[in-house]
Design a protein around this motif. Sequence first.
Motif, PDB file in Angstrom:
ATOM      1  N   THR A 138       0.857  -1.188   0.000  1.00 38.17           N
ATOM      2  CA  THR A 138       0.000   0.000   0.000  1.00 38.17           C
ATOM      3  C   THR A 138       0.889   1.231   0.000  1.00 38.17           C
ATOM      4  O   THR A 138       1.711   1.407   0.901  1.00 38.17           O
ATOM      5  CB  THR A 138      -0.928   0.009   1.220  1.00 38.17           C
ATOM      6  N   LEU A 139       0.719   2.068  -0.996  1.00 40.44           N
ATOM      7  CA  LEU A 139       1.603   3.220  -1.152  1.00 40.44           C
ATOM      8  C   LEU A 139       1.207   4.355  -0.213  1.00 40.44           C
ATOM      9  O   LEU A 139       0.026   4.584   0.047  1.00 40.44           O
ATOM     10  CB  LEU A 139       1.586   3.701  -2.599  1.00 40.44           C
ATOM     11  N   THR A 140       2.210   5.062   0.260  1.00 34.02           N
ATOM     12  CA  THR A 140       1.987   6.184   1.175  1.00 34.02           C
ATOM     13  C   THR A 140       2.264   7.529   0.532  1.00 34.02           C
ATOM     14  O   THR A 140       2.001   8.572   1.145  1.00 34.02           O
ATOM     15  CB  THR A 140       2.863   6.041   2.427  1.00 34.02           C
ATOM     16  N   ILE A 141       2.781   7.530  -0.687  1.00 38.36           N
ATOM     17  CA  ILE A 141       3.133   8.790  -1.334  1.00 38.36           C
ATOM     18  C   ILE A 141       1.895   9.620  -1.653  1.00 38.36           C
ATOM     19  O   ILE A 141       1.938  10.849  -1.689  1.00 38.36           O
ATOM     20  CB  ILE A 141       3.962   8.530  -2.612  1.00 38.36           C
ATOM     21  N   HIS A 142       0.761   8.933  -1.890  1.00 41.29           N
ATOM     22  CA  HIS A 142      -0.485   9.620  -2.228  1.00 41.29           C
ATOM     23  C   HIS A 142      -1.623   8.628  -2.064  1.00 41.29           C
ATOM     24  O   HIS A 142      -1.409   7.414  -2.107  1.00 41.29           O
ATOM     25  CB  HIS A 142      -0.439  10.163  -3.660  1.00 41.29           C
ATOM     26  N   VAL A 143      -2.845   9.138  -1.919  1.00 39.45           N
ATOM     27  CA  VAL A 143      -3.991   8.260  -1.686  1.00 39.45           C
ATOM     28  C   VAL A 143      -4.284   7.375  -2.890  1.00 39.45           C
ATOM     29  O   VAL A 143      -4.829   6.282  -2.758  1.00 39.45           O
ATOM     30  CB  VAL A 143      -5.235   9.090  -1.313  1.00 39.45           C
ATOM     31  N   GLY A 144      -3.907   7.804  -4.070  1.00 45.64           N
ATOM     32  CA  GLY A 144      -4.066   7.001  -5.277  1.00 45.64           C
ATOM     33  C   GLY A 144      -2.983   7.353  -6.272  1.00 45.64           C
ATOM     34  O   GLY A 144      -2.660   8.533  -6.451  1.00 45.64           O
ATOM     35  N   THR A 145      -2.383   6.353  -6.919  1.00 41.86           N
ATOM     36  CA  THR A 145      -1.312   6.595  -7.879  1.00 41.86           C
ATOM     37  C   THR A 145      -1.600   5.854  -9.184  1.00 41.86           C
ATOM     38  O   THR A 145      -2.226   4.787  -9.179  1.00 41.86           O
ATOM     39  CB  THR A 145       0.053   6.130  -7.342  1.00 41.86           C
ATOM     40  N   ILE A 146      -1.137   6.408 -10.282  1.00 39.98           N
ATOM     41  CA  ILE A 146      -1.314   5.795 -11.593  1.00 39.98           C
ATOM     42  C   ILE A 146       0.033   5.241 -12.029  1.00 39.98           C
ATOM     43  O   ILE A 146       0.932   5.985 -12.437  1.00 39.98           O
ATOM     44  CB  ILE A 146      -1.851   6.811 -12.616  1.00 39.98           C
ATOM     45  N   ALA A 147       0.194   3.939 -11.921  1.00 44.97           N
ATOM     46  CA  ALA A 147       1.454   3.288 -12.278  1.00 44.97           C
ATOM     47  C   ALA A 147       1.502   3.067 -13.787  1.00 44.97           C
ATOM     48  O   ALA A 147       0.520   2.629 -14.389  1.00 44.97           O
ATOM     49  CB  ALA A 147       1.596   1.958 -11.552  1.00 44.97           C
ATOM     50  N   VAL A 148       2.665   3.358 -14.399  1.00 44.05           N
ATOM     51  CA  VAL A 148       2.814   3.193 -15.847  1.00 44.05           C
ATOM     52  C   VAL A 148       4.126   2.500 -16.221  1.00 44.05           C
ATOM     53  O   VAL A 148       4.429   2.361 -17.411  1.00 44.05           O
ATOM     54  CB  VAL A 148       2.724   4.550 -16.571  1.00 44.05           C
ATOM     55  N   GLY A 149       4.913   2.077 -15.236  1.00 39.90           N
ATOM     56  CA  GLY A 149       6.169   1.407 -15.560  1.00 39.90           C
ATOM     57  C   GLY A 149       6.868   0.891 -14.321  1.00 39.90           C
ATOM     58  O   GLY A 149       6.497   1.211 -13.188  1.00 39.90           O
ATOM     59  N   PHE A 150       7.913   0.076 -14.539  1.00 39.92           N
ATOM     60  CA  PHE A 150       8.676  -0.479 -13.422  1.00 39.92           C
ATOM     61  C   PHE A 150      10.053  -0.913 -13.914  1.00 39.92           C
ATOM     62  O   PHE A 150      10.315  -0.971 -15.124  1.00 39.92           O
ATOM     63  CB  PHE A 150       7.954  -1.688 -12.805  1.00 39.92           C
ATOM     64  N   ARG A 151      10.925  -1.242 -12.970  1.00 40.26           N
ATOM     65  CA  ARG A 151      12.168  -1.928 -13.291  1.00 40.26           C
ATOM     66  C   ARG A 151      12.634  -2.732 -12.087  1.00 40.26           C
ATOM     67  O   ARG A 151      12.316  -2.398 -10.939  1.00 40.26           O
ATOM     68  CB  ARG A 151      13.259  -0.961 -13.750  1.00 40.26           C
ATOM     69  N   PHE A 152      13.366  -3.794 -12.376  1.00 40.22           N
ATOM     70  CA  PHE A 152      13.896  -4.689 -11.355  1.00 40.22           C
ATOM     71  C   PHE A 152      15.394  -4.474 -11.194  1.00 40.22           C
ATOM     72  O   PHE A 152      16.100  -4.157 -12.152  1.00 40.22           O
ATOM     73  CB  PHE A 152      13.660  -6.152 -11.740  1.00 40.22           C
ATOM     74  N   GLY A 153      15.858  -4.708  -9.969  1.00 36.57           N
ATOM     75  CA  GLY A 153      17.281  -4.786  -9.705  1.00 36.57           C
ATOM     76  C   GLY A 153      17.676  -6.246  -9.528  1.00 36.57           C
ATOM     77  O   GLY A 153      16.991  -7.016  -8.851  1.00 36.57           O
TER      78      GLY A 153
END
Length: 243
Positions: A138-153
């Motif tokens: 659960t993200l804390t940066i904002h009440v709702g976020t629109i995810a559009v990408g990612f990357r793995f380490g």
Amino acid sequence: MGALIGTLLILFLQLNKGTTTTTTTTTTTTTTTTTTTSTGKSTSLHLFICLYMFYIATTTRPPIISLLRPNDPIVAIYDTAAGGSTGGSDGVYSQYLSERAPSAIDRDLNTKYLNHGLNGLESFSSYDRGLDTGFFITLTIHVGTIAVGFRFGVANDAPQRDPLTITLEGTNSTALNTGSVWTLIYGGLTGIDLDPNTPRLTYGAFKNFSNSIAYKSYRLLVTTKRGYENSVQYSEFELWGYY
């Protein structure tokens, strides 16, 4: 954007076609009065500016940023498939506390998240060990976020543990263990190089996906790994988007 600006410009020019300037001069023996009246230009220009500013205010997307924070509430899970309920949580992990789920979002390539999955025998290897594991967060940066990408380490060792494909889901429910609340937003490659000799402790390619819905929580599940090993592991997972 260019098409709308062109439309607004055409509207501006059409409005200006009706612009008239009238000059009236009255002369008497003692007084000369000149009256100039302009209509249309200032009104149409003001309308054009207002429409353009409205377009900018309503269509400009905020910058893409990293959405996850090291202290976001995160729960490790296993024996779970996309669209299904949580099969198990807090299962069989590494003996090291630094290799638990929070290490996947701590922004440190030198730590990692390792999950053996359902079977508790660390010495037992197979092509399936560690699959259907991951976490929800659960993200804390904002009440709702629109995810559009990612990357793995990529983690420090054991290339055969690298995750190669995943599913990513989102929800606005608080019943995070219930499968029906999750909506699939991505399923596919992780961006980690398919070459098993890829350098360790590095980031894979950034992966984009299409999404326009804001979610409070996300669920990540590993569906395939590189090869024959006793677990799945990765050093970092970054989720990118905006709000």
